[in-house]
Structures are given as C-alpha cells and as structure tokens.
Scaffold this motif. Structure first.
Motif, PDB file in Angstrom:
ATOM      1  N   ARG A  68       0.859  -1.188   0.000  1.00  0.00           N
ATOM      2  CA  ARG A  68       0.000   0.000   0.000  1.00  0.00           C
ATOM      3  C   ARG A  68       0.893   1.234   0.000  1.00  0.00           C
ATOM      4  O   ARG A  68       1.591   1.524   0.972  1.00  0.00           O
ATOM      5  CB  ARG A  68      -0.913   0.013   1.221  1.00  0.00           C
ATOM      6  CG  ARG A  68      -1.865  -1.155   1.306  1.00  0.00           C
ATOM      7  CD  ARG A  68      -2.819  -0.986   2.469  1.00  0.00           C
ATOM      8  NE  ARG A  68      -3.641   0.184   2.305  1.00  0.00           N
ATOM      9  CZ  ARG A  68      -3.922   1.049   3.266  1.00  0.00           C
ATOM     10  NH1 ARG A  68      -3.389   0.883   4.471  1.00  0.00           N
ATOM     11  NH2 ARG A  68      -4.687   2.092   3.046  1.00  0.00           N
ATOM     12  N   ASP A  69       0.892   1.927  -1.089  1.00  0.00           N
ATOM     13  CA  ASP A  69       1.683   3.140  -1.201  1.00  0.00           C
ATOM     14  C   ASP A  69       0.915   4.164  -2.013  1.00  0.00           C
ATOM     15  O   ASP A  69      -0.112   3.850  -2.628  1.00  0.00           O
ATOM     16  CB  ASP A  69       3.045   2.858  -1.840  1.00  0.00           C
ATOM     17  CG  ASP A  69       2.908   2.288  -3.243  1.00  0.00           C
ATOM     18  OD1 ASP A  69       1.762   1.992  -3.653  1.00  0.00           O
ATOM     19  OD2 ASP A  69       3.921   2.137  -3.943  1.00  0.00           O
ATOM     20  N   ILE A  70       1.404   5.365  -1.954  1.00  0.00           N
ATOM     21  CA  ILE A  70       0.811   6.472  -2.702  1.00  0.00           C
ATOM     22  C   ILE A  70       1.903   7.058  -3.570  1.00  0.00           C
ATOM     23  O   ILE A  70       2.961   7.457  -3.066  1.00  0.00           O
ATOM     24  CB  ILE A  70       0.236   7.546  -1.767  1.00  0.00           C
ATOM     25  CG1 ILE A  70      -0.857   6.951  -0.867  1.00  0.00           C
ATOM     26  CG2 ILE A  70      -0.328   8.717  -2.553  1.00  0.00           C
ATOM     27  CD1 ILE A  70      -1.371   7.910   0.173  1.00  0.00           C
ATOM     28  N   ALA A  71       1.660   7.094  -4.849  1.00  0.00           N
ATOM     29  CA  ALA A  71       2.600   7.701  -5.789  1.00  0.00           C
ATOM     30  C   ALA A  71       1.887   8.848  -6.493  1.00  0.00           C
ATOM     31  O   ALA A  71       0.788   8.679  -7.019  1.00  0.00           O
ATOM     32  CB  ALA A  71       3.097   6.677  -6.806  1.00  0.00           C
ATOM     33  N   ALA A  72       2.502   9.997  -6.460  1.00  0.00           N
ATOM     34  CA  ALA A  72       1.876  11.181  -7.047  1.00  0.00           C
ATOM     35  C   ALA A  72       2.952  12.134  -7.528  1.00  0.00           C
ATOM     36  O   ALA A  72       4.091  12.106  -7.050  1.00  0.00           O
ATOM     37  CB  ALA A  72       0.961  11.874  -6.035  1.00  0.00           C
ATOM     38  N   ASP A  73       2.580  12.941  -8.495  1.00  0.00           N
ATOM     39  CA  ASP A  73       3.453  14.014  -8.973  1.00  0.00           C
ATOM     40  C   ASP A  73       3.086  15.287  -8.234  1.00  0.00           C
ATOM     41  O   ASP A  73       1.909  15.663  -8.165  1.00  0.00           O
ATOM     42  CB  ASP A  73       3.292  14.217 -10.479  1.00  0.00           C
ATOM     43  CG  ASP A  73       3.881  13.069 -11.279  1.00  0.00           C
ATOM     44  OD1 ASP A  73       4.805  12.436 -10.750  1.00  0.00           O
ATOM     45  OD2 ASP A  73       3.421  12.813 -12.400  1.00  0.00           O
ATOM     46  N   GLY A  74       4.081  15.919  -7.659  1.00  0.00           N
ATOM     47  CA  GLY A  74       3.849  17.162  -6.925  1.00  0.00           C
ATOM     48  C   GLY A  74       4.627  18.313  -7.522  1.00  0.00           C
ATOM     49  O   GLY A  74       5.401  18.157  -8.471  1.00  0.00           O
ATOM     50  N   LEU A 289      -2.973   8.972   6.063  1.00  0.00           N
ATOM     51  CA  LEU A 289      -1.814   9.856   6.131  1.00  0.00           C
ATOM     52  C   LEU A 289      -1.672  10.429   7.530  1.00  0.00           C
ATOM     53  O   LEU A 289      -2.661  10.736   8.189  1.00  0.00           O
ATOM     54  CB  LEU A 289      -1.948  10.993   5.110  1.00  0.00           C
ATOM     55  CG  LEU A 289      -2.001  10.579   3.638  1.00  0.00           C
ATOM     56  CD1 LEU A 289      -2.142  11.811   2.760  1.00  0.00           C
ATOM     57  CD2 LEU A 289      -0.769   9.788   3.250  1.00  0.00           C
ATOM     58  N   ALA A 290      -0.432  10.582   7.955  1.00  0.00           N
ATOM     59  CA  ALA A 290      -0.152  11.161   9.265  1.00  0.00           C
ATOM     60  C   ALA A 290       1.102  12.000   9.155  1.00  0.00           C
ATOM     61  O   ALA A 290       2.028  11.683   8.386  1.00  0.00           O
ATOM     62  CB  ALA A 290       0.030  10.071  10.322  1.00  0.00           C
ATOM     63  N   ILE A 345       4.790   7.564  -1.041  1.00  0.00           N
ATOM     64  CA  ILE A 345       4.573   7.391   0.393  1.00  0.00           C
ATOM     65  C   ILE A 345       4.193   5.938   0.645  1.00  0.00           C
ATOM     66  O   ILE A 345       3.189   5.456   0.112  1.00  0.00           O
ATOM     67  CB  ILE A 345       3.480   8.338   0.922  1.00  0.00           C
ATOM     68  CG1 ILE A 345       3.818   9.799   0.579  1.00  0.00           C
ATOM     69  CG2 ILE A 345       3.297   8.171   2.415  1.00  0.00           C
ATOM     70  CD1 ILE A 345       2.710  10.756   0.912  1.00  0.00           C
ATOM     71  N   LEU A 346       4.990   5.220   1.423  1.00  0.00           N
ATOM     72  CA  LEU A 346       4.723   3.824   1.750  1.00  0.00           C
ATOM     73  C   LEU A 346       3.860   3.762   3.009  1.00  0.00           C
ATOM     74  O   LEU A 346       4.274   4.185   4.082  1.00  0.00           O
ATOM     75  CB  LEU A 346       6.031   3.062   1.965  1.00  0.00           C
ATOM     76  CG  LEU A 346       5.900   1.575   2.319  1.00  0.00           C
ATOM     77  CD1 LEU A 346       5.222   0.834   1.173  1.00  0.00           C
ATOM     78  CD2 LEU A 346       7.260   0.983   2.617  1.00  0.00           C
TER      79      LEU A 346
END
Length: 422
Positions: A68-74, A289-290, A345-346
């Motif tokens: 479970r991770d979040i991958a995004a372009d910022g 998220l934290a 984000i893992l």
C-alpha cells in the motif's frame, strides 16, 4: 448361344445387416451437434444481455504481497514565502524588482505616510507633557512628606514643652507653692499636646499616601502614553519594508511611486533555503496519512531524496486532499518554485494476501460485488474487499486464485446477474 452370369454367382453365408445399424453413427454425430448447439443456446438464453468484450477490462485474481503506497506528482513550493503589506496608506517607493536576491534586513520598499508621522509627533508631545506632570507629582509627594514630617516634629516639641511644664508644676504643688488649679491646667496642656502630636502623625501619613498615589497615577498615565508612542513608532518603522530572511523577491504587486491603501500587498519574499512538495492525494487514502510519515522524493535526475509528511489539509476539494512533504535530510540543489517532482509514500505491506487489479468496480458497488468471467459469460458474485493501494485491492472472500473478474466496464451490465460477453 449366349451364356448368362450364373457361373459367376456365389452363395453368401452372411446375414443381411439391420437397417438401424446403418444410421447409428450419423445419429450420434447429429446428437452431439444438437447438444453443443443447445449448450450455446442455453448460455445465450441464460445471459440477460450480451456485451462486447473489447469494452471491458478483465483481471485475474492472484495471491501475493500487497504494497500500500501512494505515488503522485507534486510541485515544489516555498515553505516560507510571506507577503509584505502596507501598514498604512501612503506613496510607495520600491527599492528592488522581482527576482532580486536580498539579505535579511535589506530595504525592499518605503512607504511615505505623512499622517502616521504626524501622529507620532503628536503622541510624543503628549508623552512629554505627561512625563512633566509625573515628575511634578513626584516632587509634590516629596514636599507633602516633608510638610507632614515638619508638623509632626513641631507637635512633638509642643508635647515635650507641656511635659516639662507639668513636671515643674508638680514639684511646686508638692512643695505647697503651686495651687492645685495650676497643676490641673498643666495636666490638660499635656493631654492637648499628646492629641495634637497624634493627629500630626496621622495627617503626615495621609498626606504622604495621597501624594504617592497621585504621583503613581501620573506615572501610569505617562507609561501608557509611552506605550502608545512605542506602537506608533513601530508603525512608522514598519513603513520601511525589510527582508525577513535571506531569499529572493517574488511577485511585486505594487507600482512604483503610487498611492497604496492600508493593508495592501506590496511584494513577496521567497526563502530559497526551504522548499516543500505539494501533492494531491485521493480522498480514500487521506485517512491513512499522518504527519511525520516517511516518503521518498525523486527529482528530474532520478536521484531519490528522503522526506516526510509535513502537513495534511483538513478539507476535501474535488475528491482530493492536499498534502505537503518536506525534505528530512537535504534537498536537491537548484530547486525552483512550481518545479515538478515525484513523491512516493509507503503506507504498509500485506504479505500473502488474495489480490486483484484495482478498477472502477470498487467504486461502483462499494467492493461488495464483482462479475466473474467464465467462458463467454460473466456472473455477478458477492465479494468482500479489504485494504487497497493505487494499483491493487485485497480480496477477503468471494473469489479464488486464478478466477477472472471484470474490473472495468461493469457499469454497462446494470443490475443483471448474468451477461454474455462476445
């Protein structure tokens, strides 16, 4: 004479074959064809509707580790980029232009406000008057204490004289030379002197307290006015806009030598030493998220940099939540605002779970149903889903490894329990 064929004929000993055996194998073949056609027709009749398979996306259920991770372009934003405002109305004179590199304390703009400078002069004059009154009140308190002390001393002297007269009359009375009337009169004079001395002490104390209180009130008024002058002076000093830190001038929102209103934005300053990455996260992942959660930031060169979550927005906009990431160690050199960076984000890892490719079927049925594909038919089956990542979703129950389900395009099926796929 013509011969017949009787010499060529032979007598057969075999029995003639029954007619039913002649048609056995053709009947078997025909029955197989009919059964096959019936199976196809039954499947076609069992499906309420038929859909084109090219419009569907089918994925196979498998077992493995679910990351479970979040991958995004910022985009890169300045962590500290304040905008400087005009504290008072006046004419602005700019000392820098957009893009200039500035040092802490350097003048950026000056606002000429005659009204504020005149107010400072008036308040300073008022302060001078109150300071004089406070000094006068302190002097009056000293004089009052001195006057009270003098009256007390005089009353003490009178009491001493009365005591001395009483002693003389007492000796004369004891010797028979002074009548009793004169002795009683001397005694009354001593009592009178005692009363006057007592009242003199009280009057001196009250006058001293009154003078001290008046001096204190005058001093408090002067101190209050001094605070007013300090505040106005601070406002006058704030007419000169200075760089709060080493950085670069951002957007300049005021025009040179023009009149600006109170609290009007003048220019912004960007801190080049601290940058953050702003990303947008789907609403479904926002609860996981934290602040302080580790992240990995990748620049255009492909070099990873460690980071962590600095802030998470409390509101949802268009199904997304804005989060900010900061570099936990060092940041890439040469970063600029609005530059693109990749962030990962893992959240956690689930080992040896049943999983399938994530698709719109999760949102369409809330993860409660899935269409299982078998041959040319898709049958709706109740399932239970668990945690999900951006690319996969955990299957808790309802499916087995190796089965295939429709992960995209199931919205075309409506509420049909069984559909045919061409």
């Amino acid at each position: 004479m013509i011969r017949d064929t009787s010499a060529q004929d032979q007598v057969s000993t075999q029995r003639p074959q029954p007619v039913w055996r002649r048609w056995l194998w053709p009947a078997v073949a025909t029955a197989a064809v009919v059964i096959g056609i019936g199976y196809v027709i039954s499947n076609w009749l069992g499906a309420s509707r038929s859909f084109d398979g090219d419009r569907l996306r089918v994925a196979e259920v498998s077992r493995g580790d679910l990351v479970r991770d979040i991958a995004a372009d910022g985009r890169v934003i300045a962590a500290n980029s304040p905008v400087l405002y005009a504290i008072s109305s006046g004419t602005v004179t700019l000392k820098v232009v957009a893009g200039d590199v500035v040092k802490q304390g350097q003048e950026l703009a000056v606002i000429d406000s005659p009204e504020l400078r005149s107010k400072l002069a008036q308040e300073q004059a008022t302060l001078a008057g109150l300071e004089a009154e406070a000094s006068r009140a302190a002097l009056d308190a000293v004089l009052a204490r001195a006057t009270g002390a003098k009256l007390s001393d005089q009353a003490g002297l009178l009491r001493t004289a009365a005591q001395r007269d009483l002693d003389r009359y007492q000796r004369g009375y004891d010797g028979g030379a002074v009548p009793q009337v004169d002795l009683a009169k001397a005694q009354d004079e001593l009592k009178k002197a005692d009363i006057e001395l007592q009242h003199a002490h009280q009057d001196a104390s009250l006058q001293s307290q009154g003078a001290t209180l008046d001096a204190r009130n005058k001093r408090l008024l002067a101190d209050r006015q001094e605070a007013v002058v300090a505040e106005v002076k601070r406002q006058v000093d704030a007419l000169t806009l200075r760089a709060p830190f080493d950085g670069q001038v951002g957007q300049v929102q005021a025009t040179q030598h023009t009149q600006v209103a109170t609290n009007a934005p003048i220019l912004g300053v960007v801190d080049l030493s601290r940058f953050e990455i702003e990303i947008k996260v789907p609403e479904s992942f926002a609860r996981d998220l934290a602040i302080g959660m580790p992240a990995q930031l990748t620049s255009g060169s492909g070099q990873p940099f460690p980071g962590e979550i600095a802030a998470v927005s409390p509101e949802v906009v268009n199904g997304e939540v804005v989060a900010r990431l900061r570099f936990s160690d060092k940041q890439p050199p040469g970063l600029r605002q609005s530059q693109r960076m990749s962030a990962r984000i893992l959240l956690d890892t689930r080992n040896n779970v049943l999983k399938v490719e994530r698709g719109p079927f999760i949102e369409q049925s809330g993860g409660r149903y899935a269409y299982v594909v078998s041959g040319g038919t898709a049958v709706r089956r109740p399932i239970q889903t668990g945690v999900s990542s951006l690319g996969e979703v955990e299957i808790v129950s309802g499916l087995q490894p190796g089965e295939k389900i429709v992960v995209s395009g199931a919205d075309l099926f409506g509420d049909n329990e069984r559909v045919s796929i061409n």
